[in-house]
Design a protein around this motif. Structure first.
Motif, PDB file in Angstrom:
ATOM      1  N   LYS A   5      24.942   9.889  -8.004  1.00 17.71           N
ATOM      2  CA  LYS A   5      24.489  10.639  -6.809  1.00 17.71           C
ATOM      3  C   LYS A   5      25.508  11.736  -6.696  1.00 17.71           C
ATOM      4  CE  LYS A   5      22.077   6.971  -4.609  1.00 17.71           C
ATOM      5  NZ  LYS A   5      22.043   5.819  -3.487  1.00 17.71           N
ATOM      6  N   GLU A   6      24.918  12.738  -5.931  1.00 18.86           N
ATOM      7  CA  GLU A   6      25.766  13.924  -5.777  1.00 18.86           C
ATOM      8  C   GLU A   6      26.973  13.699  -4.826  1.00 18.86           C
ATOM      9  OE1 GLU A   6      24.644  17.530  -2.755  1.00 18.86           O
ATOM     10  OE2 GLU A   6      23.358  17.635  -4.536  1.00 18.86           O
ATOM     11  N   GLN A   7      26.617  12.773  -3.814  1.00 18.05           N
ATOM     12  CA  GLN A   7      27.632  12.392  -2.848  1.00 18.05           C
ATOM     13  C   GLN A   7      29.080  11.848  -3.576  1.00 18.05           C
ATOM     14  OE1 GLN A   7      28.035  13.969   0.203  1.00 18.05           O
ATOM     15  NE2 GLN A   7      29.762  13.510   0.027  1.00 18.05           N
ATOM     16  N   ASP A   8      28.576  11.002  -4.567  1.00 22.56           N
ATOM     17  CA  ASP A   8      29.408  10.170  -5.392  1.00 22.56           C
ATOM     18  C   ASP A   8      30.501  11.156  -6.174  1.00 22.56           C
ATOM     19  OD1 ASP A   8      28.625   7.775  -4.335  1.00 22.56           O
ATOM     20  OD2 ASP A   8      27.341   7.422  -5.867  1.00 22.56           O
ATOM     21  N   ILE A   9      29.771  12.068  -6.685  1.00 19.77           N
ATOM     22  CA  ILE A   9      30.652  13.161  -7.277  1.00 19.77           C
ATOM     23  C   ILE A   9      31.523  13.826  -6.657  1.00 19.77           C
ATOM     24  CG2 ILE A   9      30.547  15.341  -8.758  1.00 19.77           C
ATOM     25  CD1 ILE A   9      27.694  14.260  -9.783  1.00 19.77           C
ATOM     26  N   ILE A  10      30.964  14.381  -5.293  1.00 19.98           N
ATOM     27  CA  ILE A  10      31.815  15.035  -4.143  1.00 19.98           C
ATOM     28  C   ILE A  10      33.152  14.233  -3.846  1.00 19.98           C
ATOM     29  CG2 ILE A  10      31.933  16.083  -1.795  1.00 19.98           C
ATOM     30  CD1 ILE A  10      28.901  17.210  -2.418  1.00 19.98           C
ATOM     31  N   ALA A  16      40.171  12.493  -6.112  1.00 17.31           N
ATOM     32  CA  ALA A  16      41.182  12.680  -7.276  1.00 17.31           C
ATOM     33  C   ALA A  16      42.011  13.768  -6.902  1.00 17.31           C
ATOM     34  CB  ALA A  16      40.260  13.228  -8.329  1.00 17.31           C
ATOM     35  N   CYS A  17      41.532  15.070  -6.252  1.00 19.73           N
ATOM     36  CA  CYS A  17      42.432  15.912  -5.500  1.00 19.73           C
ATOM     37  C   CYS A  17      43.669  15.494  -4.693  1.00 19.73           C
ATOM     38  CB  CYS A  17      41.692  17.141  -4.817  1.00 19.73           C
ATOM     39  SG  CYS A  17      40.664  18.147  -5.953  1.00 19.73           S
ATOM     40  N   GLN A  18      43.287  14.452  -3.819  1.00 18.14           N
ATOM     41  CA  GLN A  18      44.211  14.127  -3.025  1.00 18.14           C
ATOM     42  C   GLN A  18      45.273  13.001  -3.778  1.00 18.14           C
ATOM     43  OE1 GLN A  18      44.562  13.736   0.847  1.00 18.14           O
ATOM     44  NE2 GLN A  18      43.899  15.801   0.501  1.00 18.14           N
ATOM     45  N   THR A 279      53.705  17.206 -12.566  1.00 19.34           N
ATOM     46  CA  THR A 279      52.483  16.879 -13.519  1.00 19.34           C
ATOM     47  C   THR A 279      51.466  16.228 -12.565  1.00 19.34           C
ATOM     48  OG1 THR A 279      53.642  17.071 -15.819  1.00 19.34           O
ATOM     49  CG2 THR A 279      51.821  15.490 -15.363  1.00 19.34           C
ATOM     50  N   ARG A 280      50.267  16.396 -12.870  1.00 21.67           N
ATOM     51  CA  ARG A 280      49.213  15.974 -11.856  1.00 21.67           C
ATOM     52  C   ARG A 280      47.979  15.984 -12.454  1.00 21.67           C
ATOM     53  NH1 ARG A 280      50.847  20.347  -7.174  1.00 21.67           N
ATOM     54  NH2 ARG A 280      50.832  21.518  -8.904  1.00 21.67           N
ATOM     55  N   HIS A 281      47.371  14.782 -12.962  1.00 19.84           N
ATOM     56  CA  HIS A 281      46.108  14.746 -13.500  1.00 19.84           C
ATOM     57  C   HIS A 281      45.669  13.240 -13.481  1.00 19.84           C
ATOM     58  CE1 HIS A 281      48.083  13.027 -17.270  1.00 19.84           C
ATOM     59  NE2 HIS A 281      48.814  13.796 -17.014  1.00 19.84           N
ATOM     60  N   ILE A 282      44.226  13.076 -13.452  1.00 20.37           N
ATOM     61  CA  ILE A 282      43.757  11.891 -13.611  1.00 20.37           C
ATOM     62  C   ILE A 282      42.212  11.809 -14.133  1.00 20.37           C
ATOM     63  CG2 ILE A 282      42.497  11.909 -11.181  1.00 20.37           C
ATOM     64  CD1 ILE A 282      43.505   8.928 -10.807  1.00 20.37           C
ATOM     65  N   HIS A 283      42.118  10.704 -14.771  1.00 26.71           N
ATOM     66  CA  HIS A 283      40.787  10.547 -15.624  1.00 26.71           C
ATOM     67  C   HIS A 283      39.776   9.449 -14.833  1.00 26.71           C
ATOM     68  CE1 HIS A 283      38.087  10.765 -18.993  1.00 26.71           C
ATOM     69  NE2 HIS A 283      37.891   9.392 -19.101  1.00 26.71           N
ATOM     70  N   PHE A 284      38.456   9.604 -14.839  1.00 26.66           N
ATOM     71  CA  PHE A 284      37.806   8.748 -14.236  1.00 26.66           C
ATOM     72  C   PHE A 284      36.168   8.872 -14.865  1.00 26.66           C
ATOM     73  CE2 PHE A 284      37.818  12.099 -11.064  1.00 26.66           C
ATOM     74  CZ  PHE A 284      36.473  12.297 -10.918  1.00 26.66           C
ATOM     75  N   GLU A 285      35.467   7.781 -14.744  1.00 20.87           N
ATOM     76  CA  GLU A 285      34.203   7.859 -15.029  1.00 20.87           C
ATOM     77  C   GLU A 285      33.395   7.415 -14.024  1.00 20.87           C
ATOM     78  OE1 GLU A 285      33.317   5.030 -18.132  1.00 20.87           O
ATOM     79  OE2 GLU A 285      34.233   6.357 -19.860  1.00 20.87           O
ATOM     80  N   ASP A 287      29.322   5.953 -13.373  1.00 19.92           N
ATOM     81  CA  ASP A 287      28.313   5.337 -14.216  1.00 19.92           C
ATOM     82  C   ASP A 287      27.085   4.894 -13.090  1.00 19.92           C
ATOM     83  OD1 ASP A 287      29.394   3.106 -12.806  1.00 19.92           O
ATOM     84  OD2 ASP A 287      29.883   2.023 -14.231  1.00 19.92           O
ATOM     85  N   GLY A 288      27.057   5.600 -12.067  1.00 22.63           N
ATOM     86  CA  GLY A 288      26.154   5.267 -11.170  1.00 22.63           C
ATOM     87  C   GLY A 288      26.308   4.136 -10.247  1.00 22.63           C
ATOM     88  N   LYS A 289      27.383   3.769  -9.996  1.00 26.09           N
ATOM     89  CA  LYS A 289      27.869   2.426  -9.080  1.00 26.09           C
ATOM     90  C   LYS A 289      28.622   2.881  -8.006  1.00 26.09           C
ATOM     91  CE  LYS A 289      27.378  -0.763 -13.238  1.00 26.09           C
ATOM     92  NZ  LYS A 289      28.120  -1.768 -14.213  1.00 26.09           N
ATOM     93  N   GLY A 290      28.638   4.088  -7.729  1.00 24.42           N
ATOM     94  CA  GLY A 290      29.497   4.649  -6.659  1.00 24.42           C
ATOM     95  C   GLY A 290      30.321   5.521  -6.969  1.00 24.42           C
ATOM     96  N   ALA A 291      31.124   5.928  -5.901  1.00 27.11           N
ATOM     97  CA  ALA A 291      32.268   6.847  -6.451  1.00 27.11           C
ATOM     98  C   ALA A 291      33.453   6.141  -7.163  1.00 27.11           C
ATOM     99  CB  ALA A 291      32.825   7.407  -5.004  1.00 27.11           C
ATOM    100  N   ALA A 292      34.444   7.015  -7.602  1.00 27.51           N
ATOM    101  CA  ALA A 292      35.374   6.341  -8.403  1.00 27.51           C
ATOM    102  C   ALA A 292      36.611   5.938  -7.325  1.00 27.51           C
ATOM    103  CB  ALA A 292      35.950   7.643  -9.128  1.00 27.51           C
ATOM    104  N   LYS A 293      37.119   4.792  -7.864  1.00 27.08           N
ATOM    105  CA  LYS A 293      38.191   4.242  -7.133  1.00 27.08           C
ATOM    106  C   LYS A 293      39.341   4.372  -7.842  1.00 27.08           C
ATOM    107  CE  LYS A 293      35.141   0.636  -4.669  1.00 27.08           C
ATOM    108  NZ  LYS A 293      33.939   1.372  -5.091  1.00 27.08           N
TER     109      LYS A 293
END
Length: 496
Positions: A5-10, A16-18, A279-285, A287-293
């Motif tokens: 969902k769109e909101q989960d991407i947002i 991630a920025c925080q 240095t600041r970066h993070i990777h996540f996936e 899959d339709g099960k909600g926003a990244a944790k």
């Protein structure tokens, strides 16, 4: 199939920025701890200690590692079989997430992005747009890497097209020597080889997202030419002796990362991009099960450190004059107390324009006998007087130094080296140049007891502030005799 969902991407992009604003990657922290433990240069060890102390404070207090909270880079791989539910273009969704992350009232981040870059350069007020790189695969997921990249390290990026027979090693070593300390070492060096000009730059940027694993590579040994080059560059760059913050020491890079790609037989494109001590970066996936944790790191990875106070001199700024600045020598560590002014590029340009026009500065601000701190702070939250407020790269102000000296400023505070004409001016006017530790912005902000805008309020973080500081840690980088620690320090520790 689950719907992304769109909101989960947002929410994921915002989170991630925080997250990366106050948590260093765990592998980077461990690399810094190792660098601290083996460092023999007192000045460099002190700088690394400040960076690690700042890192732990930010992890605990959820405030930015650096006042330059960066421009946002997003690498997104969209599965062709993924089901996305979007009401607008994906780029708009991603930028909405960035805006949400940067305007979070609990941890406001600095807005550094300007539009109309060749013209008005107007701040976009929410740090958008991000620089977004898209790719696809055959999965049903969306993979995202979010990185925040500060201007000091980005400005040191290099690119060339070598002849096929030219040495990549020689080109990198030459440019690292010229790069100085404005990128805030120690950090990671990313190198892209091949493809074409834009591809090699992208490879260099992507390589910075890899884990710090140089010691694992050393242990097992190189298996190909790229790994041999990584090891050789890692060892020899550190032998140059630039060290933490350019003060001279054993560790300039924690790792050298290289990605390559096939290229035309007639050319050899090579790009080099450093990643700083923030240095600041993070990777996540998704899959339709909600926003990244995002998992909180274990605070035990940070050591309990204190800044050594044995040779530190406490200084009351109000007691300083042109006549007594000579007591401080290049390499001295000071704790400053008193009132200082801030000014970055835009403020310096305004000051020089006012001077040329014979006009008084707003509010009759007088710069004579004042220290100027090169900083654009983060806005405060809760009971803060100011947000994280580390130094910006000083060489950008070199073009204004003569006019500032003629106005009568007492000295300057920033980060990294100054160019020789500026050093000559410092000597001529019997001034001084001090450095604060880049990558220790939150730690530095704790010494700022009061802050108010005194000129050019409309310029946001580029405004002139007056800070009242108590025991602000700085190092004398250029003394009244023109002796620069960014020359003497690396010379002492150069072993190549």
């Amino acid at each position: 199939m689950n719907t992304i969902k769109e909101q989960d991407i947002i929410d994921s992009i915002a989170g991630a920025c925080q997250y990366i604003s106050y948590y260093h990657p765990e592998d980077f922290v461990k690399g810094m701890v190792e660098a601290y433990e083996k460092e023999e240069s007192e000045a460099a060890k002190n700088a690394i200690a400040q960076i690690l102390i700042n890192s732990k404070m930010c992890a605990m207090g959820h405030r930015p590692l650096c006042q330059d909270t960066g421009s946002v880079n997003i690498f997104i791989k969209v599965g062709l079989n993924a089901k996305l539910e979007l009401s607008k273009e994906l780029e708009e969704v991603l930028n909405e997430g960035v805006a949400k992350g940067y305007t979070d009232p609990d941890n406001t981040l600095r807005y550094s992005v300007v539009s109309d870059p060749a013209g008005e350069r107007k701040n976009t007020k929410n740090n958008t747009p991000a620089v977004i790189h898209y790719s696809v695969d055959n999965s049903d997921k969306v993979e995202i890497t979010v990185a925040a990249k500060g201007g000091g390290s980005e400005n040191k990026s290099k690119f060339t097209v070598l002849n096929p027979s030219d040495s990549i090693y020689d080109w990198v070593m030459e440019n690292v020597r010229q790069m100085g300390a404005g990128w805030c070492p120690p950090g990671i060096l990313g190198i892209g080889i091949g493809g074409n000009p834009e591809k090699s730059m992208l490879l260099a940027k992507e390589s910075l997202m890899d884990h710090v694993d140089i010691h694992e590579l050393k242990k097992r040994g190189a298996k190909n030419a790229v790994e041999e080059l990584r090891l050789r560059l890692y060892e020899d760059i550190n032998k140059i002796g630039i060290g933490a913050q350019g003060l001279g020491g054993l560790t300039t890079v924690l790792d050298v990362k290289i990605l390559d790609y096939p290229c035309h037989a007639a050319s050899k494109p090579v790009a080099m991009i450093p990643n700083c001590a923030a240095t600041r970066h993070i990777h996540f996936e998704l899959d339709g099960k909600g926003a990244a944790k995002f998992e909180k790191p274990d605070l035990d990875i940070w050591p309990d450190l204190e800044i050594p106070m044995d040779s530190v001199k406490r200084v009351n700024i109000e007691d300083l004059t042109k006549e007594n600045l000579s007591q401080f020598k290049s390499g001295d560590t000071l704790l400053l107390s008193g009132k200082i002014l801030t000014a970055r590029d835009a403020a310096h340009k305004k000051i020089v324009e006012y001077k040329a026009a014979g006009k008084a500065l707003p509010n009759n601000l007088d710069l004579k006998d004042r220290f100027i701190y090169y900083v654009g702070p983060v806005d405060p939250v809760r009971d803060e007087k100011v947000g994280p407020a580390g130094p910006t790269t000083s060489t950008r102000m070199d073009k204004f130094t003569k006019e500032m000296m003629e106005i009568g400023i007492l000295g300057m505070i920033g980060k990294a080296e100054r160019k020789q004409p500026t050093i000559d001016l410092i000597k001529e006017y019997k001034s001084t140049y001090l450095i604060a530790t880049g990558g220790a912005a939150y730690l530095i902000s704790q010494s700022i007891k009061d802050a108010k805008v005194v000129a050019f309020e409309e310029m946001g973080m580029e405004a002139i502030y007056e800070f009242e500081v108590k025991d602000m840690p700085v190092t004398v980088a250029v003394d009244t005799e023109g002796v620069s620690i960014h020359t003497t320090g690396p010379q002492k520790w150069n072993s190549i």
